[in-house]
Design a protein around this motif. Structure first.
Motif, PDB file in Angstrom:
ATOM      1  N   PRO A 118       0.816  -1.225   0.000  1.00  0.00           N
ATOM      2  CA  PRO A 118       0.000   0.000   0.000  1.00  0.00           C
ATOM      3  C   PRO A 118       0.848   1.273   0.000  1.00  0.00           C
ATOM      4  O   PRO A 118       0.496   2.247  -0.671  1.00  0.00           O
ATOM      5  CB  PRO A 118      -0.805  -0.110   1.290  1.00  0.00           C
ATOM      6  N   ALA A 119       1.957   1.268   0.709  1.00  0.00           N
ATOM      7  CA  ALA A 119       2.824   2.448   0.725  1.00  0.00           C
ATOM      8  C   ALA A 119       3.400   2.687  -0.664  1.00  0.00           C
ATOM      9  O   ALA A 119       3.593   3.822  -1.094  1.00  0.00           O
ATOM     10  CB  ALA A 119       3.951   2.261   1.736  1.00  0.00           C
ATOM     11  N   MET A 120       3.640   1.601  -1.382  1.00  0.00           N
ATOM     12  CA  MET A 120       4.146   1.711  -2.750  1.00  0.00           C
ATOM     13  C   MET A 120       3.080   2.330  -3.643  1.00  0.00           C
ATOM     14  O   MET A 120       3.337   3.233  -4.438  1.00  0.00           O
ATOM     15  CB  MET A 120       4.539   0.321  -3.262  1.00  0.00           C
ATOM     16  N   GLU A 121       1.849   1.860  -3.470  1.00  0.00           N
ATOM     17  CA  GLU A 121       0.736   2.364  -4.261  1.00  0.00           C
ATOM     18  C   GLU A 121       0.537   3.865  -4.002  1.00  0.00           C
ATOM     19  O   GLU A 121       0.366   4.662  -4.929  1.00  0.00           O
ATOM     20  CB  GLU A 121      -0.533   1.593  -3.901  1.00  0.00           C
ATOM     21  N   GLU A 122       0.615   4.217  -2.735  1.00  0.00           N
ATOM     22  CA  GLU A 122       0.453   5.625  -2.353  1.00  0.00           C
ATOM     23  C   GLU A 122       1.538   6.488  -3.004  1.00  0.00           C
ATOM     24  O   GLU A 122       1.276   7.584  -3.518  1.00  0.00           O
ATOM     25  CB  GLU A 122       0.563   5.719  -0.821  1.00  0.00           C
ATOM     26  N   THR A 123       2.763   5.963  -2.998  1.00  0.00           N
ATOM     27  CA  THR A 123       3.877   6.693  -3.606  1.00  0.00           C
ATOM     28  C   THR A 123       3.639   6.889  -5.098  1.00  0.00           C
ATOM     29  O   THR A 123       3.866   7.967  -5.641  1.00  0.00           O
ATOM     30  CB  THR A 123       5.190   5.923  -3.391  1.00  0.00           C
ATOM     31  N   ILE A 124       3.158   5.820  -5.745  1.00  0.00           N
ATOM     32  CA  ILE A 124       2.917   5.905  -7.192  1.00  0.00           C
ATOM     33  C   ILE A 124       1.861   6.976  -7.475  1.00  0.00           C
ATOM     34  O   ILE A 124       2.019   7.801  -8.377  1.00  0.00           O
ATOM     35  CB  ILE A 124       2.486   4.534  -7.754  1.00  0.00           C
ATOM     36  N   LYS A 125       0.780   6.983  -6.688  1.00  0.00           N
ATOM     37  CA  LYS A 125      -0.279   7.984  -6.888  1.00  0.00           C
ATOM     38  C   LYS A 125       0.280   9.391  -6.770  1.00  0.00           C
ATOM     39  O   LYS A 125      -0.001  10.268  -7.592  1.00  0.00           O
ATOM     40  CB  LYS A 125      -1.392   7.782  -5.845  1.00  0.00           C
ATOM     41  N   LEU A 126       1.059   9.578  -5.725  1.00  0.00           N
ATOM     42  CA  LEU A 126       1.616  10.917  -5.485  1.00  0.00           C
ATOM     43  C   LEU A 126       2.508  11.348  -6.651  1.00  0.00           C
ATOM     44  O   LEU A 126       2.463  12.503  -7.093  1.00  0.00           O
ATOM     45  CB  LEU A 126       2.416  10.888  -4.176  1.00  0.00           C
ATOM     46  N   LEU A 127       3.289  10.416  -7.159  1.00  0.00           N
ATOM     47  CA  LEU A 127       4.173  10.715  -8.283  1.00  0.00           C
ATOM     48  C   LEU A 127       3.358  11.024  -9.542  1.00  0.00           C
ATOM     49  O   LEU A 127       3.654  11.961 -10.274  1.00  0.00           O
ATOM     50  CB  LEU A 127       5.120   9.540  -8.542  1.00  0.00           C
ATOM     51  N   ARG A 128       2.318  10.227  -9.783  1.00  0.00           N
ATOM     52  CA  ARG A 128       1.484  10.430 -10.973  1.00  0.00           C
ATOM     53  C   ARG A 128       0.860  11.830 -10.970  1.00  0.00           C
ATOM     54  O   ARG A 128       0.803  12.495 -11.988  1.00  0.00           O
ATOM     55  CB  ARG A 128       0.352   9.399 -11.000  1.00  0.00           C
ATOM     56  N   ASN A 129       0.400  12.242  -9.799  1.00  0.00           N
ATOM     57  CA  ASN A 129      -0.286  13.529  -9.712  1.00  0.00           C
ATOM     58  C   ASN A 129       0.666  14.713  -9.815  1.00  0.00           C
ATOM     59  O   ASN A 129       0.282  15.778 -10.268  1.00  0.00           O
ATOM     60  CB  ASN A 129      -1.067  13.640  -8.398  1.00  0.00           C
TER      61      ASN A 129
END
Lengths: 797, 202
Positions: A746-757
């Protein structure tokens, strides 16, 4: 009378166990004993009273685990308030006639501190601070920090006690049968640190019975200038009809403790398995025993989280290589925050025989305080040598001393009032052995007598701050003998004067003497020998220098400090005279199997050979050509083999390390020739938040570096925002994320979202044991690399 | 209920190089065996071999399994303990120095880091095997047979049980194991497990 005054006049009896008594009264499994201060105050009062009645001078409140990790703040407040009140009620009701005191009891948090656990040092300080504040507010007489089996957590607790109260602080550690704390510290290491931080009384409790603790206690008595306390268990536990019984009787226990008191222990009680009956027995047996005198030991020492380095006959080597002065490559590492390079300098010096590492990371263009803090933190996670904090920035010094896990050396103070006024308060608060330079407002006196006078002034001023002379080591400064032919003689004379007249240790930055001369090592090593002969205790020197190490080993062998000349023999065997080293196959002698000798070394994973060969061919070929025609092809051969399962992962890594050694040579050459190696795009790498496994990420890093990418390695357990910030700042085209556990995906997913945005143009690669293509798709990564080679192949496309 | 927690320090279990190669996913290449040998020489003096253990009665009540120190829902553990009335609960560790060495080498030499990881795993597994063997011999005298060890994370036995195990055996104090927020143990080369005890058939 205060408890500190009482210790000067008599032996002090402490209390015994609490936990086992509470269980007998019905404390349920899983129930926090501290809650009984509120639920069953009468039982707690009875236990405290029984100890006072048995003769205890000091009892500990029932607050062992009372901290904000276990209880909400308002509940904690009620618990500590009730706990101190229960102790006060018991004190009032006890019929005992002795002096009585109440100690606020503080045990470990149960969490391990970073880097190996997940509790921040400052968070630990805050947790302890809350309990300390409450105990102070409700009227405890002193603070008793106990059963600590980690040096770093002990430091956090003691700092909190000193910062949030003015009460006396007693500190007791729990040692295992090897005589060390769980995290590795020896008694002398703990004594050095705790004395430095200003504990009032130190000692040992729990883990073992008195007999097994005896060797540890003897160490305390030998090294400590503070009163020593013991609270052993009642022997070892055994199970009798389902009940836990400890194997020492009251009388046997008391007999053992009495012997310790005769040997010099000033405060004694019991821990697990002991009851008021044990304390009564101890009281009856020792009531008439006169207290042993508390003696000032005058032992100069510094410590790390595993051991102390004692300044005595044996010369101490302080490695000077972590320092940017005159080192282009090191400066570059600092600017690029290349921590690996800095740490490598530390570990290499340790391998070469340094006892202490000087740490200087000051450069005008960087935030020295932050860099020093990070360097100390990282160094002490992989290297167990004591550190010498070397900075002119007082703020940076305090930051470093604060997080340092042990008693550091401080480099440096001098005879100027301003210097002493800024350094001594920090040394007094955090502990430390201070390097004192014999110069002042008037400069460096030309003769030895003048330097001695400054040393005297520094000693006197230090004493006003409560700093003992054992914690000062004087550097009488050495000038270039090429400029003044008397320079070395005066310095040698100053060493002898400080030694004999003041009884203080001395240290020198030896290499200054040869400034302006050729072949400096030769004269340095002779000067080193002369200084040792005159009584110098330590030298700040270059452990890479064979001449200096030769002097060191020879001097020790000649002065009866090297039994059977063992260290000398080992050194001599490893450094034969006129040696050409291990013969390295030349370019011309390559076998036909490989395109070149360098390629062979890389493919075979021979680091040293690869480095030497690279140096050789650099004379004839340009760096880029070597990279593209030698290193990359060799790596490709190994990479192909790995993908075809003909080469195992450890072999791939060994090849990659050999290639890295080759790159390092090329990098050094390009710094001097000013043709920067043209790196490919920038990639940010991190192990995501919550995950502390970084071996996979490190493997990817190594390979990508080999293929010429610029890597920004954020390390492990990295918050999403930090990863984004780094990606934005470096305008990274790629971000690589690693996770080992399902719990951190989940922390990885959160990081990816933040990067995408926020950084939509960067591509995201993921990898790690728990991931697969499906997972990677689900969390929105651009590419899943099942191993490091796949990551390389993807980027090379 | 029996609450006694025992502590035991073992001397160094014999090193199984085959296992090390297996954990490193490596073949027995000369170069690698040499590296392993060098790493063993450096690391072995830094390991300790500590175990904390206790013996608890167990009961199956409906869906849950009462382990004497915690209640847990796990069919796999239930099957593994079928016919057992007691368990040995234990925690084993080779100490924090292993993590320091692994960390050091992972930074400078991932190859050595990887091999040292494998060595650490082999060390703690061998320690557990030694302990289980010793328990087996010891309990034989009481007419009891031991089942293979079963750890949280095997099958459907939840990792959350780690909290109860670490607390029950007072691991932080006794042998220096603590849990982080992700329920991972530090030192990383640590193992907790349950051994079922059943009466030996005549």
């Amino acid at each position: 009378m205060t408890i500190k005054q009482l210790i000067q006049t008599k032996n002090i009896l402490l209390d015994g166990g609490m936990g086992t008594l509470l269980q007998a009264k019905g404390l349920a499994a899983g129930e926090y004993p501290e809650t009984w201060n509120l639920k069953h105050p009468e039982i707690i009062q009875d236990i405290h009273k029984a100890y006072f009645d048995a003769g205890s001078n000091m009892i500990c409140t029932n607050t062992f685990g009372a901290n904000t990790l276990k209880f909400p703040k308002n509940e904690l407040r009620e618990i500590v308030k009730a706990a101190v009140q229960n102790a006060k009620t018991a004190l009032k009701n006890s019929c005992g006639k002795q002096e009585k005191f109440i100690a606020l009891d503080i045990g470990p948090t149960g969490k391990l501190l970073k880097p190996y656990g997940d509790l921040e040092f400052e968070d630990a300080v805050s947790i302890f601070a809350e309990t300390v504040r409450l105990g102070n507010e409700f009227g405890a007489d002193l603070i008793f920090i106990e059963t600590m089996n980690d040096s770093y957590e002990t430091k956090a607790a003691l700092l909190a006690a000193k910062e949030y109260s003015n009460l006396p602080v007693f500190v007791s550690n729990a040692y295992d049968e090897s005589g060390k704390l769980m995290t590795g510290a020896t008694p002398s290491a703990m004594i050095a640190m705790l004395e430095g931080l200003g504990a009032d009384c130190i000692g040992v409790n729990c883990s073992l019975g008195p007999k097994a603790l005896r060797p540890v206690v003897e160490q305390y008595l030998a090294y400590s200038s503070l009163p020593v306390l013991v609270k052993p268990n009642a022997g070892l536990p055994k199970s009798v009809n389902g009940k836990t019984i400890y194997d020492l009787s009251e009388r046997e226990f008391a007999d053992e403790i009495k012997e310790m008191m005769k040997a010099g222990v000033h405060l004694a009680g019991g821990c697990c398995g002991t009851t008021p009956a044990y304390i009564k027995a101890l009281h009856d047996l020792t009531a008439d025993l006169p207290p042993a005198p508390i003696s000032q030991k005058n032992i100069s020492m510094v410590s790390s989280y595993t051991h102390a380095v004692v300044f005595d006959q044996n010369p101490i080597l302080i490695g000077e290589r972590i320092n940017p002065t005159g080192k282009k490559r090191f400066k570059q590492a600092l600017v690029e925050k290349d921590m690996d390079y800095i740490l490598k300098e530390g570990v290499a010096q340790q391998d070469l025989g340094a006892d202490i590492l000087d740490v200087n990371v000051g450069l005008p263009e960087i935030d020295e305080s932050l860099m020093l803090r990070n360097t100390v933190f990282e160094l002490q996670s992989i290297c167990n040598l004591p550190l010498q904090i070397d900075t002119a920035d007082t703020g940076a010094l305090e930051t470093a001393l604060r997080i340092y896990n042990g008693k550091a050396m401080i480099n440096s103070v001098n005879g100027k009032l301003e210097s002493m006024e800024s350094i001594f308060p920090l040394a007094k608060k955090y502990g430390g052995m201070i390097v004192a330079l014999t110069l002042d407002e008037g400069g460096i006196p030309a003769n030895a007598e003048g330097r001695l006078e400054i040393a005297k002034k520094i000693l006197q001023t230090a004493a006003q701050y409560g700093i003992h002379k054992k914690d000062l080591i004087f550097d009488p400064l050495c000038m270039a003998v090429s400029a003044d032919d008397q320079a070395a003689l005066e310095t040698l004379k100053a060493i002898e004067l400080i030694n004999t007249e003041l009884g203080c240790h001395t240290s020198l930055g030896v290499s200054n003497v040869s400034f302006g001369l050729p072949e400096r090592d030769r004269i340095n090593s002779i000067f080193f020998a002369s200084a040792l002969e005159r009584g110098m205790s330590a030298a700040i020197m270059n452990p890479y220098s064979t001449n200096m190490m030769n002097t060191y080993h020879s001097w020790r062998a000649l002065h009866g400090l090297d039994q059977n000349c063992e260290a000398y023999i080992t050194f001599a065997q490893n450094n034969p005279s006129f040696s050409q080293g291990i013969p390295i196959p030349k370019e011309a002698e390559q076998s036909k199997e490989y395109a070149s000798a360098l390629q062979k070394s890389i493919i075979k994973g021979l680091k040293e050979d690869a480095a030497v060969q690279t140096k050789e061919i650099l004379a004839e070929r340009n760096p880029l050509e070597i990279v593209n025609q030698e290193i990359i092809p060799a790596l490709n051969i190994v990479g192909d083999g790995f993908e075809k399962k003909m080469v195992y992962l450890p072999q791939l890594l060994m090849a990659a390390e050999a290639a890295k050694a080759s790159f390092e040579i090329i990098k050094e050459s390009t710094i001097t020739s000013e043709s920067p190696s043209d790196s490919k795009c920038t990639i940010v790498l991190a192990t995501v938040k919550g995950d502390i496994h970084d071996i996979g990420k490190n493997i990817v890093k190594l390979l990508l570096e080999n293929y010429g990418y610029k890597i920004i390695d954020l390390g492990k357990d990295v918050p999403p925002q930090e990863i984004l910030d780094a990606a934005l700042k470096s305008n990274a085209k790629y971000v690589g994320l690693s996770a080992l556990m399902t719990t951190t995906v989940p922390a990885m997913e959160e990081t990816i979202k933040l990067l995408r945005n926020n950084h939509p143009h960067c591509k995201i690669l993921v990898g790690g044991a728990v991931l697969n293509q499906d997972y990677a798709d689900m969390i929105g990564a651009d590419f899943y690399a099942k191993d490091a080679m796949e990551a390389v192949r993807y980027l090379e496309k | 209920m029996n609450d006694t927690i025992f502590l035991k320090n073992f001397i160094e279990p014999p090193v199984d190089r085959k296992k090390i190669l297996h954990y490193a996913k490596s073949g027995a290449e000369d170069q690698i065996l040499l590296q392993i040998q060098q790493l063993l020489e450096e690391s072995l003096p830094h390991f300790s071999y500590k175990i904390a253990y206790g013996r608890f009665p167990i009961n199956s009540d409906g869906n849950a399994l009462d382990l004497g120190f915690a209640r847990v829902h796990s069919n796999d553990l239930k099957n593994a303990l079928l016919g057992c009335k007691e368990i040995i609960l234990f925690a084993a560790t080779i100490g924090i120095q292993a993590d320091r060495l692994i960390s050091k080498y992972s930074r400078f030499s991932p190859a050595k880091g990887l091999l040292l990881q494998a060595i650490g795993t082999e060390r703690v597994e061998s320690l557990c095997d030694l302990f289980c063997l010793e328990m087996k011999e010891q309990l034989k005298r009481d007419g009891l047979a031991t089942r293979p060890r079963f750890s949280p994370g095997y099958g459907d036995l939840p990792l959350t049980l780690q909290k109860e195990i670490i607390r029950k055996l007072d691991c932080t104090k006794n042998i220096g194991i603590s849990l982080n927020q992700q329920l991972l143990m530090t030192p990383s080369k640590s193992i907790t497990a349950i051994i079922g005890l059943e009466e030996r058939k005549a």
